[in-house]
Design a protein around this motif. Structure first.
Motif, short mmCIF file in Angstrom:
data_model
loop_
_atom_site.label_atom_id
_atom_site.label_comp_id
_atom_site.label_asym_id
_atom_site.label_seq_id
_atom_site.Cartn_x
_atom_site.Cartn_y
_atom_site.Cartn_z
N GLY A 74 41.25 46.43 49.32
CA GLY A 74 42.30 45.48 49.71
C GLY A 74 42.10 44.05 49.28
O GLY A 74 42.90 43.20 49.62
N VAL A 75 41.02 43.73 48.56
CA VAL A 75 40.86 42.37 48.04
C VAL A 75 41.13 42.41 46.54
O VAL A 75 40.98 43.44 45.90
N VAL A 76 41.53 41.28 45.98
CA VAL A 76 41.94 41.25 44.58
C VAL A 76 40.73 41.19 43.64
O VAL A 76 39.85 40.35 43.80
N TYR A 77 40.72 42.10 42.69
CA TYR A 77 39.69 42.16 41.65
C TYR A 77 40.35 42.04 40.29
O TYR A 77 41.52 42.36 40.14
N GLU A 78 39.54 41.64 39.31
CA GLU A 78 39.97 41.75 37.93
C GLU A 78 39.22 42.96 37.37
O GLU A 78 37.99 43.00 37.39
N PHE A 79 39.98 43.95 36.92
CA PHE A 79 39.40 45.18 36.38
C PHE A 79 39.37 45.09 34.86
O PHE A 79 40.38 44.77 34.25
N THR A 80 38.22 45.39 34.27
CA THR A 80 38.15 45.55 32.81
C THR A 80 37.99 47.04 32.58
O THR A 80 37.04 47.66 33.08
N ILE A 81 38.95 47.62 31.87
CA ILE A 81 39.05 49.07 31.74
C ILE A 81 39.11 49.45 30.27
O ILE A 81 39.83 48.82 29.49
N ASN A 82 38.36 50.48 29.91
CA ASN A 82 38.52 51.08 28.58
C ASN A 82 39.57 52.16 28.72
O ASN A 82 39.43 53.08 29.53
N SER A 83 40.64 52.03 27.95
CA SER A 83 41.72 53.00 27.96
C SER A 83 41.60 53.86 26.70
O SER A 83 41.57 53.33 25.60
N LEU A 112 36.15 52.38 33.87
CA LEU A 112 35.95 51.02 34.35
C LEU A 112 34.68 50.46 33.72
O LEU A 112 33.63 51.09 33.77
N THR A 113 34.78 49.31 33.06
CA THR A 113 33.59 48.72 32.45
C THR A 113 33.10 47.51 33.24
O THR A 113 31.92 47.19 33.21
N ASN A 114 34.01 46.84 33.95
CA ASN A 114 33.59 45.70 34.75
C ASN A 114 34.61 45.44 35.85
O ASN A 114 35.77 45.81 35.74
N LEU A 115 34.15 44.79 36.89
CA LEU A 115 34.96 44.52 38.07
C LEU A 115 34.52 43.17 38.60
O LEU A 115 33.34 42.97 38.83
N GLU A 116 35.47 42.25 38.73
CA GLU A 116 35.12 40.94 39.27
C GLU A 116 36.04 40.56 40.39
O GLU A 116 37.26 40.67 40.27
N LEU A 117 35.45 40.10 41.47
CA LEU A 117 36.20 39.66 42.63
C LEU A 117 36.97 38.39 42.27
O LEU A 117 36.40 37.47 41.70
N MET A 118 38.27 38.37 42.56
CA MET A 118 39.09 37.21 42.23
C MET A 118 39.13 36.21 43.38
O MET A 118 39.52 35.07 43.21
N ASP A 119 38.73 36.65 44.55
CA ASP A 119 38.77 35.82 45.74
C ASP A 119 37.81 34.64 45.60
O ASP A 119 36.62 34.83 45.37
N VAL A 120 38.30 33.41 45.78
CA VAL A 120 37.45 32.22 45.61
C VAL A 120 36.32 32.15 46.63
O VAL A 120 35.28 31.59 46.36
N ASP A 121 36.52 32.73 47.80
CA ASP A 121 35.48 32.72 48.83
C ASP A 121 34.32 33.66 48.50
O ASP A 121 33.30 33.63 49.15
N SER A 122 34.49 34.50 47.49
CA SER A 122 33.50 35.53 47.20
C SER A 122 32.78 35.30 45.88
O SER A 122 32.40 36.25 45.22
#
Length: 132
Positions: A74-83, A112-122
């Motif tokens: 439920g928190v926003v992530y930036e997903f880097t995905i190989n399609s 999924l190659t990478n996942l980064e939390l977009m939330d500024v508090d995190s």
């Protein structure tokens, strides 16, 4: 109720043996719907559709560097995905459309190659990932 129509072996074989092309890296934002700790997989909901129009990707494998326990739903992530895309033959496309009422011209696989939390508090969680 009518008997479920079975997909013929030749169609199953083509789908099973599909040859995927080169992976194309895509970046999308969204959130995690479900985390499968034992399987090291996640289901995700994306804000922007991917190539085949879907916004939900189920059963995406997590890279070894990402631990399921570190993830939050439920928190926003930036997903880097190989399609990866494997086109289907005209014969299979026509069969699926006519006999099964499935409009599909290719099979997609997502890694999924990478996942980064977009939330500024995190920010600390994102920094930990980039140190590895």
């Amino acid at each position: 109720m009518g008997k479920e129509k079975e997909i013929p072996k030749w169609v199953q074989d083509e789908i099973k043996d599909a040859k995927f092309g080169k992976p194309e890296s895509i970046t999308r934002t969204g959130y995690i719907l479900e985390i499968y700790d034992k399987d090291m997989k996640i289901d995700s909901q994306l804000y922007e559709a991917i190539e085949d129009g879907r916004k939900i990707i189920e059963g995406m494998n997590l890279p070894k560097k990402i631990k399921p326990a570190d993830l939050m739903k439920g928190v926003v992530y930036e997903f880097t995905i190989n399609s990866l895309k494997a086109p289907l033959s005209k014969k299979v496309i026509e069969y699926l459309k006519k006999e099964m009422e499935i409009d599909m011209d290719a099979i997609y696989q997502f890694e999924l190659t990478n996942l980064e939390l977009m939330d500024v508090d995190s920010d600390s969680a994102a920094e930990e990932e980039s140190e590895e």
